[in-house]
Design an enzyme around this catalytic site. Structure first.
Site, mmCIF file in Angstrom:
data_model
loop_
_atom_site.group_PDB
_atom_site.id
_atom_site.type_symbol
_atom_site.label_atom_id
_atom_site.label_comp_id
_atom_site.label_asym_id
_atom_site.label_seq_id
_atom_site.Cartn_x
_atom_site.Cartn_y
_atom_site.Cartn_z
ATOM 1 C CB SER A 50 -0.922 0.023 1.223
ATOM 2 O OG SER A 50 -0.170 0.289 2.397
ATOM 3 C CG ASP A 84 -4.396 -1.799 -1.852
ATOM 4 O OD1 ASP A 84 -5.208 -1.795 -2.795
ATOM 5 O OD2 ASP A 84 -4.746 -1.948 -0.666
ATOM 6 C CG HIS A 85 -6.117 1.938 -0.449
ATOM 7 N ND1 HIS A 85 -7.276 2.668 -0.634
ATOM 8 C CD2 HIS A 85 -6.489 0.757 0.077
ATOM 9 C CE1 HIS A 85 -8.305 1.950 -0.224
ATOM 10 N NE2 HIS A 85 -7.854 0.778 0.192
ATOM 11 C CD GLU A 136 -12.570 2.910 -1.651
ATOM 12 O OE1 GLU A 136 -13.136 3.541 -0.738
ATOM 13 O OE2 GLU A 136 -11.457 2.373 -1.520
ATOM 14 C CG HIS A 183 -9.741 0.170 4.886
ATOM 15 N ND1 HIS A 183 -10.397 1.139 4.174
ATOM 16 C CD2 HIS A 183 -9.226 -0.674 3.965
ATOM 17 C CE1 HIS A 183 -10.287 0.900 2.870
ATOM 18 N NE2 HIS A 183 -9.584 -0.205 2.727
ATOM 19 C CG HIS A 211 -10.730 -2.176 -0.439
ATOM 20 N ND1 HIS A 211 -9.728 -1.241 -0.541
ATOM 21 C CD2 HIS A 211 -10.801 -2.770 -1.655
ATOM 22 C CE1 HIS A 211 -9.223 -1.254 -1.758
ATOM 23 N NE2 HIS A 211 -9.871 -2.178 -2.457
ATOM 24 C CB SER A 214 -9.096 -7.705 8.603
ATOM 25 O OG SER A 214 -7.962 -7.904 7.814
ATOM 26 C CG ASN A 233 -8.164 -5.838 -1.174
ATOM 27 O OD1 ASN A 233 -8.196 -6.693 -2.057
ATOM 28 N ND2 ASN A 233 -7.837 -4.592 -1.423
ATOM 29 C CB THR A 236 -6.534 -5.109 10.091
ATOM 30 O OG1 THR A 236 -6.517 -3.806 9.511
ATOM 31 C CG2 THR A 236 -6.502 -4.971 11.603
#
Length: 282
Positions: A50, A84-85, A136, A183, A211, A214, A233, A236
């Site tokens: 990221s 990423d991002h 996104e 996230h 996204h 986790s 994705n 965490t």
């Protein structure tokens, strides 16, 4: 094994109606754990670096990219490298030289029209170099430095009609959507809007990306994949496993100073998380 491409992995999973898991790489141990988990699960995975991870490494992409690439190339599992991002166009333009086959360009904080313009520009640049590009629409929220976001707040979720137009106007290869996850969740309590996932799958002509996985329970992820989600994705969950293992080791060995002693169980704990998510999405 030679690096595969994210586009190939996502297209294959999408065609089969299953998921492909993508995991965030912060340290060498993260990359090694992802490869080990993929080998144990007998399936492919995506290694994601990221923009925040690049900042952690002093703003330098080369070293962490080289490390992740080396791990992927020496693994027996099919692995790809994804940036990423990305909000910084300079970082975006570094992707090709560093061997990334894909980028997630994140203009989601911009007004819709500006998001479309910036993302379309990024797509043109990427496609000229054979790079697969994800974007996104909606607000997943929860990233470091952001104000807390209620994933169920009005306007936070991705609108199917707007999403279809966005894909057409930008030319993106995959769309990250806001459907109830966030996230940086350390507990797996997120409840997804599966009707919305199904509606997006019907209206959006490219693979969908979840996204913040986790914080999503196993049964919710399975349901989301069945409803039409493809790229899953995970970040965490690896960090939680890593940190817990380190804390446990140091608590049991308070005078220890050799990092190999606590990084070994940390890497093994992350590999277990990777294997679990991969078996979930197969």
């Amino acid at each position: 094994m030679p690096l595969t491409t994210t586009g190939e992995l996502v297209a294959h999973a999408h065609a089969q109606g299953r998921g492909i898991a993508a995991f965030n790489v912060i340290t060498l141990e993260h990359a090694e754990a992802i490869a080990l988990g993929a080998e144990r699960a007998g399936t492919a995975a995506v290694l994601q670096v990221s923009e925040n991870a690049v900042k952690f490494h002093g703003g330098r992409l080369t070293a962490i990219a080289a490390a992740a690439t080396a791990v992927a190339r020496t693994s027996s599992a099919p692995l790809s490298l994804h940036l990423d991002h990305v909000t910084d166009t300079t970082l975006l333009r570094a992707a090709h030289a560093e061997g990334f086959s894909s980028v997630m360009f994140d203009a989601s904080k911009l007004a819709y029209a500006e998001n479309v313009k910036e993302t379309a520009d990024a797509v043109r640049w990427a496609h000229e170099r054979g790079i697969w590009l994800e974007a996104e629409l909606g607000e997943v929220g929860g990233k470091a430095g952001e104000a807390p976001l209620d994933a169920h707040a009005p306007g936070a979720r991705t609108d199917p009609t707007e999403a279809a137009a966005y894909v057409t106007d930008t030319g993106i290869d995959a769309l990250a959507v806001a459907v109830g996850s966030s996230h940086a969740m350390t507990e797996r309590t997120a409840a997804l809007d599966h009707d919305l996932v199904a509606a997006l799958r019907t209206t959006v002509p490219v693979p969908l990306v979840l996204h913040g996985s986790s914080g999503v329970p196993d049964h919710e992820i399975r349901h989301a994949i069945n409803a039409g989600m493809t790229k899953i994705n995970v970040g965490t969950a690896l960090n939680t496993a890593f940190t817990t293992a380190v804390r446990d080791h140091l608590a049991a060995h308070p005078t220890g100073v050799d990092p190999r002693r606590y990084l070994t169980p940390a890497r093994e704990a992350m590999a277990g998380i990777v294997e679990s998510f991969l078996r979930l999405t197969k």
